[in-house]
Design a protein around this motif. Structure first.
Motif, PDB file in Angstrom:
ATOM      1  N   PRO A 116       0.690  -1.225  -0.183  1.00 61.17           N
ATOM      2  CA  PRO A 116      -0.042   0.072  -0.009  1.00 61.17           C
ATOM      3  C   PRO A 116       0.846   1.230   0.100  1.00 61.17           C
ATOM      4  N   ASN A 117       2.093   1.374   0.655  1.00 59.14           N
ATOM      5  CA  ASN A 117       2.869   2.571   0.686  1.00 59.14           C
ATOM      6  C   ASN A 117       3.341   2.688  -0.533  1.00 59.14           C
ATOM      7  N   PHE A 118       3.757   1.774  -1.326  1.00 56.63           N
ATOM      8  CA  PHE A 118       4.365   2.031  -2.773  1.00 56.63           C
ATOM      9  C   PHE A 118       3.066   2.491  -3.543  1.00 56.63           C
ATOM     10  N   ARG A 119       1.839   2.063  -3.509  1.00 55.27           N
ATOM     11  CA  ARG A 119       0.931   2.569  -4.274  1.00 55.27           C
ATOM     12  C   ARG A 119       0.705   3.760  -4.040  1.00 55.27           C
ATOM     13  N   ALA A 120       0.598   4.276  -2.673  1.00 55.06           N
ATOM     14  CA  ALA A 120       0.095   5.634  -2.516  1.00 55.06           C
ATOM     15  C   ALA A 120       1.313   6.452  -2.872  1.00 55.06           C
ATOM     16  N   ILE A 121       2.638   6.126  -2.757  1.00 58.86           N
ATOM     17  CA  ILE A 121       3.667   7.157  -3.215  1.00 58.86           C
ATOM     18  C   ILE A 121       3.873   7.330  -4.784  1.00 58.86           C
ATOM     19  N   PHE A 122       3.596   6.086  -5.525  1.00 59.82           N
ATOM     20  CA  PHE A 122       3.890   6.003  -6.981  1.00 59.82           C
ATOM     21  C   PHE A 122       2.609   6.390  -7.545  1.00 59.82           C
ATOM     22  N   GLY A 123       1.450   6.121  -7.176  1.00 58.09           N
ATOM     23  CA  GLY A 123       0.334   6.324  -7.919  1.00 58.09           C
ATOM     24  C   GLY A 123      -0.056   4.689  -8.765  1.00 58.09           C
ATOM     25  N   GLU A 124      -1.580   4.984  -9.053  1.00 57.75           N
ATOM     26  CA  GLU A 124      -1.906   3.723  -9.537  1.00 57.75           C
ATOM     27  C   GLU A 124      -1.617   3.451 -10.866  1.00 57.75           C
TER      28      GLU A 124
ATOM     29  N   THR B 251       1.710   4.136 -12.368  1.00 57.75           N
ATOM     30  CA  THR B 251       2.915   3.601 -12.567  1.00 57.75           C
ATOM     31  C   THR B 251       3.218   2.326 -11.471  1.00 57.75           C
ATOM     32  N   THR B 252       2.421   2.096 -10.611  1.00 55.40           N
ATOM     33  CA  THR B 252       2.311   0.817  -9.482  1.00 55.40           C
ATOM     34  C   THR B 252       1.853  -0.096 -10.561  1.00 55.40           C
ATOM     35  N   LYS B 253       0.647  -0.120 -11.323  1.00 56.63           N
ATOM     36  CA  LYS B 253       0.379  -0.935 -12.416  1.00 56.63           C
ATOM     37  C   LYS B 253       1.656  -1.388 -13.340  1.00 56.63           C
ATOM     38  N   MET B 254       2.224  -0.265 -14.014  1.00 56.53           N
ATOM     39  CA  MET B 254       3.469  -0.640 -14.586  1.00 56.53           C
ATOM     40  C   MET B 254       4.314  -1.515 -14.225  1.00 56.53           C
ATOM     41  N   TYR B 255       4.760  -1.302 -12.760  1.00 56.22           N
ATOM     42  CA  TYR B 255       5.922  -2.239 -12.333  1.00 56.22           C
ATOM     43  C   TYR B 255       5.324  -3.504 -12.021  1.00 56.22           C
ATOM     44  N   GLU B 256       3.945  -3.596 -11.491  1.00 57.18           N
ATOM     45  CA  GLU B 256       3.455  -5.052 -11.366  1.00 57.18           C
ATOM     46  C   GLU B 256       3.278  -5.788 -12.590  1.00 57.18           C
ATOM     47  N   GLU B 257       3.012  -5.178 -13.759  1.00 54.14           N
ATOM     48  CA  GLU B 257       3.149  -5.890 -15.144  1.00 54.14           C
ATOM     49  C   GLU B 257       4.351  -6.362 -15.407  1.00 54.14           C
ATOM     50  N   GLU B 258       5.425  -5.514 -15.328  1.00 52.79           N
ATOM     51  CA  GLU B 258       6.980  -5.879 -15.432  1.00 52.79           C
ATOM     52  C   GLU B 258       7.447  -7.074 -14.553  1.00 52.79           C
ATOM     53  N   GLY B 259       6.779  -7.007 -13.295  1.00 52.50           N
ATOM     54  CA  GLY B 259       7.159  -7.940 -12.264  1.00 52.50           C
ATOM     55  C   GLY B 259       6.475  -9.516 -12.299  1.00 52.50           C
ATOM     56  N   LYS B 260       5.479  -9.574 -13.370  1.00 52.89           N
ATOM     57  CA  LYS B 260       4.899 -10.917 -13.445  1.00 52.89           C
ATOM     58  C   LYS B 260       5.937 -11.930 -13.785  1.00 52.89           C
ATOM     59  N   PRO B 261       5.877 -13.186 -13.313  1.00 55.27           N
ATOM     60  CA  PRO B 261       6.683 -14.235 -14.074  1.00 55.27           C
ATOM     61  C   PRO B 261       6.928 -13.982 -15.572  1.00 55.27           C
ATOM     62  N   GLY B 262       8.000 -14.128 -15.941  1.00 53.54           N
ATOM     63  CA  GLY B 262       8.585 -13.916 -17.264  1.00 53.54           C
ATOM     64  C   GLY B 262       8.439 -12.590 -17.873  1.00 53.54           C
ATOM     65  N   GLY B 263       8.330 -11.568 -17.149  1.00 48.57           N
ATOM     66  CA  GLY B 263       8.089 -10.265 -17.137  1.00 48.57           C
ATOM     67  C   GLY B 263       9.472  -9.400 -17.524  1.00 48.57           C
ATOM     68  N   GLU B 264       9.737  -8.421 -18.074  1.00 50.82           N
ATOM     69  CA  GLU B 264      11.065  -7.847 -18.227  1.00 50.82           C
ATOM     70  C   GLU B 264      11.664  -7.348 -16.948  1.00 50.82           C
ATOM     71  N   GLY B 265      10.848  -7.116 -15.906  1.00 45.24           N
ATOM     72  CA  GLY B 265      11.561  -6.838 -14.591  1.00 45.24           C
ATOM     73  C   GLY B 265      12.373  -7.999 -14.005  1.00 45.24           C
ATOM     74  N   HIS B 266      12.259  -9.348 -14.533  1.00 45.06           N
ATOM     75  CA  HIS B 266      12.971 -10.276 -14.060  1.00 45.06           C
ATOM     76  C   HIS B 266      14.211 -10.732 -14.825  1.00 45.06           C
ATOM     77  N   THR B 267      14.216 -10.000 -16.306  1.00 43.55           N
ATOM     78  CA  THR B 267      15.449 -10.513 -16.936  1.00 43.55           C
ATOM     79  C   THR B 267      16.521  -9.382 -16.977  1.00 43.55           C
ATOM     80  N   LEU B 268      17.797  -9.722 -17.001  1.00 41.47           N
ATOM     81  CA  LEU B 268      18.983  -8.461 -17.054  1.00 41.47           C
ATOM     82  C   LEU B 268      19.035  -8.072 -18.439  1.00 41.47           C
ATOM     83  N   TRP B 269      19.514  -6.909 -18.593  1.00 44.39           N
ATOM     84  CA  TRP B 269      19.725  -6.129 -20.039  1.00 44.39           C
ATOM     85  C   TRP B 269      20.763  -7.303 -20.690  1.00 44.39           C
ATOM     86  N   HIS B 270      20.346  -7.169 -22.228  1.00 49.81           N
ATOM     87  CA  HIS B 270      20.990  -8.398 -22.706  1.00 49.81           C
ATOM     88  C   HIS B 270      22.529  -8.146 -23.209  1.00 49.81           C
ATOM     89  N   GLU B 271      22.750  -6.846 -22.770  1.00 49.11           N
ATOM     90  CA  GLU B 271      24.381  -6.295 -23.037  1.00 49.11           C
ATOM     91  C   GLU B 271      25.361  -6.371 -21.944  1.00 49.11           C
TER      92      GLU B 271
END
Length: 224
Positions: A90-98, A100-120
């Protein structure tokens, strides 16, 4: 003592105060590479894409890869830290707004780009790979990186990645509180605009540890 400037461009009045206080520019004039870890913070695919152009990205990817290669050659450790968010608190959601929070949650789903390191990034199978729950990789309960490094007798950290004034700074400060010798690598991280990168480095240099550019860090690793 003559006029001493800082190779990372820290403001002169700050440099003068620090040098007068401790009698030298850098807190750590030597390191033992076998007891040193390069910690690369939050260069997952999603975050790295937001850094800007390919030129902006490579500006910090190249020095990170150079440090990693140098440190491995001297039997040091390379650790890659990501922080995928699957369900924001809840604190993250309050600070960053709905939105941006949804963007991070989408990236953090299994297989999302929040899990993979930059290819270079020059990752290797023998490196350490960890995730953290919040900003700091060294705050108790956030990540098990400290425990892994302690098993390897690591006492020195080279902090790189994104963002200088948030996750890099939070990790560096908490690591200093754990009595690591911490060096923030000034040209191997990127901060937010409005001088926040510079302000974070200046504060860390004054109070918590050391700040050096890549070329000096590599000289420390090689003992030259």
């Amino acid at each position: 003592m003559g006029h001493i400037t800082h190779p990372s461009g820290i403001r002169q009045e700050i440099v003068d105060k620090v040098v007068k206080r401790r009698g030298r520019l850098h807190a750590y004039e030597r390191i033992n590479p076998t007891k040193t870890a390069l910690v690369v913070v939050d260069l997952d695919t999603a975050t790295t894409k937001r850094m800007g152009s390919d030129t902006d990205i490579m500006r910090i990817i190249q020095p990170i890869n150079q440090i990693a290669a140098a440190l491995r050659a001297y039997e040091g450790v390379v650790a890659w830290v990501t922080s995928p968010i699957q369900k924001a608190n809840p604190n993250f959601r309050a600070i960053f707004g709905e939105e941006t929070t949804k963007m991070y949650e989408e990236e953090g789903k299994p297989g999302g780009e929040g899990h993979t390191l930059w290819h270079e990034l020059d990752t290797k199978p023998g490196d350490i790979y960890v995730t953290k729950k919040r900003s700091s990789a060294f705050f108790p309960g956030n990540c098990n990186l400290h425990e892994q490094l302690q098993k390897l007798s690591i006492d020195t950290l080279l902090i790189t990645g994104t963002v200088t004034n948030i996750c890099c700074e939070a990790s560096a400060r908490d690591a200093a509180e754990l009595d690591y010798k911490v060096i923030m690598v000034s040209d191997a991280m990127q901060g937010h605009a409005w001088g926040l990168h510079e302000a974070a480095l200046a504060t860390f240099f004054r109070v918590y540890g050391d700040v050096r550019p890549t070329k000096e860090v590599i000289r420390l690793i090689e003992g030259t």
